[in-house]
Design an enzyme around this catalytic site. Sequence first.
Site, PDB file in Angstrom:
ATOM      1  N   LYS A   1       0.853  -1.187   0.000  1.00 45.70           N
ATOM      2  CA  LYS A   1       0.000   0.000   0.000  1.00 45.70           C
ATOM      3  C   LYS A   1       0.891   1.240   0.000  1.00 45.70           C
ATOM      4  CE  LYS A   1       0.968   1.240   4.404  1.00 45.70           C
ATOM      5  NZ  LYS A   1       1.763   2.472   4.717  1.00 45.70           N
TER       6      LYS A   1
ATOM      7  N   ASP B   1      -1.877  -1.173  10.647  1.00 44.45           N
ATOM      8  CA  ASP B   1      -2.431  -1.048   9.300  1.00 44.45           C
ATOM      9  C   ASP B   1      -2.862  -2.392   8.722  1.00 44.45           C
ATOM     10  OD1 ASP B   1       0.088  -2.105   9.006  1.00 44.45           O
ATOM     11  OD2 ASP B   1       0.742  -0.714   7.447  1.00 44.45           O
TER      12      ASP B   1
END
Length: 267
Positions: free
Chosen positions: A8, A132
């Site tokens: 990401k 995350d």
Amino acid sequence: MLAFANAKINIGLNITEKREDGYHNIETVFYPVKLYDVVEIIDAATTHCVIKGLTLPGAEKDNLCLKAYYMLAEDFDLPPQQICLLKNIPIGAGLGGGSADAAFTLKLLNDKFQLGLTVAQLQVYASSLGADCAFFVENKAALAKGIGDELAPVDLDLSAYYKVLVKPPVFISTAEAYACVKPSMPEVALEDLIKLPVASWRTSVYNDFEDSISKAFPEVSALKNSLYLAGATFALMSGSGSAVYALFEKETRLPELEKDNHVFYNV
């Protein structure tokens, strides 16, 4: 069974306050990109992890894929598994590779053994493995708050842009990055800024880690400047670094950056 665990990038990253528990609240947008590790689970006599590709620091017991397995094994009767991890996502880059590997391991185990865990339940498990990690369960653009575990979907599509990701030969630990920042509330919420044209992000969307990281590692700011000189519409360090990504309006090759860095095209 195998899965491709993607990285990401962070579209902006505001560190808004330090919490009483010592962690920091943030505001960022997680966006999935096409750079992958490969995770495979296979029946085995004993549970262990085989790692190929990039070398991972630390002991095997600290491997997030194994932690994901043992977490589910506490609640479900799972047989031993060999976890094969082909590591391609750079480490210490701010790309969430370890979190992605853990989340995809959870999803693989859920599918293989038909555990029936919902998205919400998988996110709860994932959150305990990394701030995350829960993002990679749904793996769609999301506004993240709290320590990165409070997620809300955002309408953001960057598929029209050609994406370049550059990882310099620098490892930055998350603890090192946080040690040098001063939390503050942004004047304009990130969720509003990302609705503006991407061309305007250069002067409005920031990463609060960049100033201190660039002082300690000037090659990071040099990379960002090089990407803008090459015609990038927007460039930013991802997470706590050290990878820098750029959005271009057309296909771009940067051979001069390939000499000293890992460069990934159209991720």
